[in-house]
Design an enzyme around this catalytic site. Structure first.
Site, mmCIF file in Angstrom:
data_model
loop_
_atom_site.group_PDB
_atom_site.id
_atom_site.type_symbol
_atom_site.label_atom_id
_atom_site.label_comp_id
_atom_site.label_asym_id
_atom_site.label_seq_id
_atom_site.Cartn_x
_atom_site.Cartn_y
_atom_site.Cartn_z
ATOM 1 N N GLY A 114 0.811 -1.219 0.000
ATOM 2 C CA GLY A 114 0.000 0.000 0.000
ATOM 3 C C GLY A 114 0.838 1.259 0.000
ATOM 4 C CB CYS A 147 -2.735 7.771 9.899
ATOM 5 S SG CYS A 147 -2.331 6.396 8.815
HETATM 6 P P1 NAD Z 1 -3.044 0.390 2.540
HETATM 7 O O1 NAD Z 1 -4.449 0.049 2.779
HETATM 8 O O2 NAD Z 1 -2.691 1.355 1.443
HETATM 9 O O3 NAD Z 1 -2.223 -0.959 2.229
HETATM 10 C C1 NAD Z 1 -2.334 -2.113 2.977
HETATM 11 C C2 NAD Z 1 -2.232 -3.312 2.032
HETATM 12 O O4 NAD Z 1 -2.159 -4.510 2.807
HETATM 13 C C3 NAD Z 1 -3.421 -3.492 1.090
HETATM 14 O O5 NAD Z 1 -2.982 -3.446 -0.266
HETATM 15 C C4 NAD Z 1 -4.005 -4.866 1.469
HETATM 16 O O6 NAD Z 1 -4.492 -5.608 0.362
HETATM 17 C C5 NAD Z 1 -2.793 -5.550 2.070
HETATM 18 N N1 NAD Z 1 -3.125 -6.661 2.956
HETATM 19 C C6 NAD Z 1 -4.024 -6.682 3.980
HETATM 20 N N2 NAD Z 1 -4.023 -7.883 4.575
HETATM 21 C C7 NAD Z 1 -3.111 -8.642 3.931
HETATM 22 C C8 NAD Z 1 -2.654 -9.974 4.093
HETATM 23 N N3 NAD Z 1 -3.134 -10.766 5.070
HETATM 24 N N4 NAD Z 1 -1.716 -10.440 3.242
HETATM 25 C C9 NAD Z 1 -1.211 -9.655 2.264
HETATM 26 N N5 NAD Z 1 -1.597 -8.381 2.063
HETATM 27 C C10 NAD Z 1 -2.539 -7.870 2.892
HETATM 28 O O7 NAD Z 1 -2.461 0.899 3.918
HETATM 29 P P2 NAD Z 1 -1.266 1.935 4.176
HETATM 30 O O8 NAD Z 1 -1.739 3.334 4.012
HETATM 31 O O9 NAD Z 1 -0.062 1.483 3.423
HETATM 32 O O10 NAD Z 1 -1.041 1.733 5.741
HETATM 33 C C11 NAD Z 1 -0.460 0.565 6.253
HETATM 34 C C12 NAD Z 1 -0.099 0.788 7.715
HETATM 35 O O11 NAD Z 1 0.884 1.845 7.805
HETATM 36 C C13 NAD Z 1 -1.254 1.233 8.596
HETATM 37 O O12 NAD Z 1 -1.096 0.651 9.873
HETATM 38 C C14 NAD Z 1 -1.076 2.735 8.701
HETATM 39 O O13 NAD Z 1 -1.582 3.248 9.908
HETATM 40 C C15 NAD Z 1 0.425 2.879 8.675
HETATM 41 N N6 NAD Z 1 0.927 4.165 8.154
HETATM 42 C C16 NAD Z 1 0.356 4.712 7.043
HETATM 43 C C17 NAD Z 1 0.878 5.904 6.535
HETATM 44 C C18 NAD Z 1 0.296 6.553 5.305
HETATM 45 O O14 NAD Z 1 0.702 7.658 4.984
HETATM 46 N N7 NAD Z 1 -0.630 5.939 4.590
HETATM 47 C C19 NAD Z 1 1.999 6.494 7.132
HETATM 48 C C20 NAD Z 1 2.543 5.882 8.252
HETATM 49 C C21 NAD Z 1 2.011 4.713 8.755
HETATM 50 C C1 UGA Z 2 0.573 12.052 8.773
HETATM 51 C C2 UGA Z 2 1.870 12.402 9.495
HETATM 52 O O1 UGA Z 2 2.289 13.710 9.079
HETATM 53 C C3 UGA Z 2 2.957 11.383 9.181
HETATM 54 O O2 UGA Z 2 4.131 11.677 9.949
HETATM 55 C C4 UGA Z 2 2.452 9.992 9.542
HETATM 56 O O3 UGA Z 2 3.426 9.024 9.187
HETATM 57 C C5 UGA Z 2 1.168 9.717 8.782
HETATM 58 O O4 UGA Z 2 0.186 10.730 9.118
HETATM 59 C C6 UGA Z 2 0.539 8.400 9.134
HETATM 60 O O5 UGA Z 2 0.808 7.842 10.170
HETATM 61 O O6 UGA Z 2 -0.261 8.002 8.295
HETATM 62 P P1 UGA Z 2 -0.365 12.365 6.306
HETATM 63 O O7 UGA Z 2 -1.669 12.067 6.943
HETATM 64 O O8 UGA Z 2 0.026 11.612 5.096
HETATM 65 O O9 UGA Z 2 0.821 12.148 7.367
HETATM 66 O O10 UGA Z 2 -0.301 13.912 5.907
HETATM 67 P P2 UGA Z 2 -0.130 15.251 6.771
HETATM 68 O O11 UGA Z 2 0.765 16.149 6.031
HETATM 69 O O12 UGA Z 2 0.208 14.992 8.168
HETATM 70 O O13 UGA Z 2 -1.590 15.881 6.693
HETATM 71 C C7 UGA Z 2 -2.678 15.286 7.369
HETATM 72 C C8 UGA Z 2 -3.881 16.190 7.266
HETATM 73 O O14 UGA Z 2 -3.700 17.366 8.040
HETATM 74 C C9 UGA Z 2 -4.183 16.661 5.848
HETATM 75 O O15 UGA Z 2 -5.559 16.677 5.621
HETATM 76 C C10 UGA Z 2 -3.618 18.066 5.831
HETATM 77 O O16 UGA Z 2 -4.216 18.888 4.875
HETATM 78 C C11 UGA Z 2 -3.932 18.521 7.241
HETATM 79 N N1 UGA Z 2 -3.054 19.603 7.726
HETATM 80 C C12 UGA Z 2 -1.725 19.402 7.842
HETATM 81 C C13 UGA Z 2 -3.622 20.810 8.100
HETATM 82 O O17 UGA Z 2 -4.849 21.003 8.009
HETATM 83 N N2 UGA Z 2 -2.812 21.809 8.575
HETATM 84 C C14 UGA Z 2 -1.469 21.629 8.701
HETATM 85 O O18 UGA Z 2 -0.785 22.593 9.167
HETATM 86 C C15 UGA Z 2 -0.916 20.395 8.325
#
Ligand code: NAD
Ligand code: UGA
Length: 466
Positions: free
Chosen positions: A12, A277
């Protein structure tokens, strides 16, 4: 342990970009990202790099450099678990929608399935790395499942939360503020930590790689997101004060942000934070606190969510009251649908909730977003289950041209801060709108004076509303 093969479960927004950078910086390690979603894996493997399943500036370049050399995408989960010494779990951990903890706790079923699969097929010792964001103490549950259901091989669990933000993921991965690795404090735990440190050391300075115990690492990830979201809710609360007092929220943010103890980042007032998140991780923190009987702590963090919901509702309400208390039958043009610029991700985007409230008032909405597909927009709305799909499709149209989307509209609402919106021909947009023509700038990206000179009634967040 000398790591030659890495497997990452979950292709993902985190698994894909993170593994692409690990592969690029460690040409001697084979990195395979696996997923049960065949369509997603096919897109990761597509020849045409514009078809990668996620849009992230700079990602195509790193994938083109590494894919087929030491970066692979596959649906063969079992084979790649067997072949790797280190396995990252990077699957989704959404908020539970059922049962105990519904609407708050993290749904850990995907993580548990990964642990069970690893235990089932592993024939040699493995280091299992939590990349997903997880409640504190999850490593203990994973270890238990692995040890109880495995076939006697040894597992070490590490926590290595990801801090990248979407839209800037490649830069965040290339020059991270810090890399956090939590692990067991015994001898084998420390060896596992060192194996992962060595991978990051290929490009991250040693002093930026922080090692801790497992629980500090798991909890730090939730706390980091809670602090970031709290700053947005804090400044958004101030935006409402500004609207009632004549202060300007951007001026206040600048004034307080110049205090080095406060700092200037993450003080941009908006229609409300979105993304997959912030809300989920705070709810998780609230749930954990409640479970531990720490009700005051839970209430404190829950207020961040309450304020965010309020900000979205306030924005919709302001459109309604400004348009003379009725939007029924009026066309409102939404510029932006993704939760922030430079991503096609719409999860928890404020746009979804603002649209929902206005559709309930029987407004017509036309949406333009540079990267989000119309299917995604309808699926976001349908997911809320407020109306049936036919009504949503009737009232909301998606357009791939901003000038057509705004044609004949009564108001424009800016929901995402895409840079290109600033460069539009605003005079042309104004000429083709109903009068008086309103702009509700949910991101404060447009110049008030310029728009007012054209003839618009401009309403930014935290700017004085008469
Ligand atoms: P996502 O939904 O984009 O991707 C997750 C993937 O895992 C999906 O493609 C799904 O099909 C796959 N999956 C689920 N179960 C599975 C299994 N049993 N075997 C194989 N594949 C499987 O999610 P994401 O945004 O990449 O987030 C993943 C984790 O990272 C979450 O815990 C999220 O909180 C964390 N995280 C996300 C962000 C972000 O910016 N999106 C940033 C930091 C941390
Ligand atoms: C956020 C964190 O910034 C990452 O460090 C973290 O890894 C991630 O969540 C996660 O765990 O998924 P993200 O959600 O991708 O990242 O993007 P951000 O830049 O944090 O923005 C989040 C939301 O807050 C957006 O809707 C953005 O528009 C809003 N935002 C951000 C504001 O309204 N004001 C700001 O000053 C900053």
């Amino acid at each position: 342990m000398n790591i030659k093969n890495i497997c990452c479960i979950g292709a993902g927004y985190v698994g894909g970009p993170t593994m692409a950078i690990i592969a690029q910086k460690n040409p001697h390690i084979n990195v395979t990202v696996v997923d049960i979603n065949h369509d997603r894996i096919n897109l990761w493997n597509s020849e045409d790099l514009t078809k990668l399943p996620i849009f992230e500036p700079g990602l195509d370049k790193v994938v083109s450099e590494t894919r087929g050399k030491n970066l692979f995408f596959s649906t063969d989960v079992e084979k790649n678990i067997v072949n790797s010494q280190m396995i990252f779990i990077s699957v989704n951990t959404p908020t539970k929608t059922f049962g105990d903890g519904k609407g708050m706790a993290a749904d850990l079923r995907y993580v548990e399935l990964c642990a069970r699969k690893i235990a089932e097929v592993a024939k040699t010792d493995k280091i299992v790395v939590e990349k997903s964001t997880l409640p504190v103490k999850t490593a203990a549950a994973i270890k238990n499942i692995l040890d109880e259901t495995g076939s006697g091989v040894k597992f070490e669990i590490l926590s290595n939360p990801e801090f990248l933000a979407e839209g800037t993921a490649m830069r965040d991965l290339e020059v991270p503020d810090r890399v956090l690795i939590g692990g067991g404090q015994d001898k084998s735990g420390k060896i596992a930590i060192e194996s992962l440190v060595n991978i990051y050391k290929s490009w991250v300075p040693k002093e930026n790689i922080l090692t801790t115990n497992l629980w500090s690492s798991e909890l730090s990830k939730l706390v980091a997101n809670a602090f970031l979201a709290q700053r947005i809710s804090s400044i958004n609360s101030v935006s409402e004060l500004c609207e009632s007092t004549g202060a300007d929220v951007d001026e206040v943010a600048k004034a307080i942000g110049m205090d080095s103890r406060i700092g200037s980042k993450f003080l941009k007032s908006s229609v409300g934070f979105g993304g997959s998140c912030f809300q989920k991780d705070i709810l998780n923190l609230v749930y954990i606190s409640k479970s531990l009987g720490l009700n005051k702590v839970a209430d404190y963090w829950n207020q961040v969510i309450i304020l965010n919901n309020h900000q979205r509702e306030r924005f919709a309400k302001n459109i309604l009251t400004s348009l003379y208390n009725t939007v029924a039958g009026k066309k409102i043009c939404f510029l932006g649908w993704s939760f922030k610029k430079n991503t096609n991700d719409t999860r928890e985007s404020a746009a979804i909730y603002v649209a929902d409230l206005l559709l309930e008032e029987k407004a017509y909405i036309s949406v333009f977003d540079p990267k989000v597909s119309s299917n995604q927009i309808y699926s976001d709305l349908n997911y809320l289950q407020t109306r049936n799909e036919n009504i949503n499709r009737d009232l909301l149209k998606v357009n791939d041209c901003p000038y057509i989307a705004s044609d004949n509209s009564h108001a424009i609402a800016i929901l995402t801060e895409w840079d290109e919106f600033k460069d539009y021909d605003w005079k042309k947009i104004y000429d083709n709108m109903k009068k008086p023509a309103f702009v509700f700038d949910g991101r404060n990206i447009l110049e008030k004076q310029k728009l007012e000179k054209i003839g618009f009634i401009y309403k930014g967040i935290g700017k004085t509303y008469e």
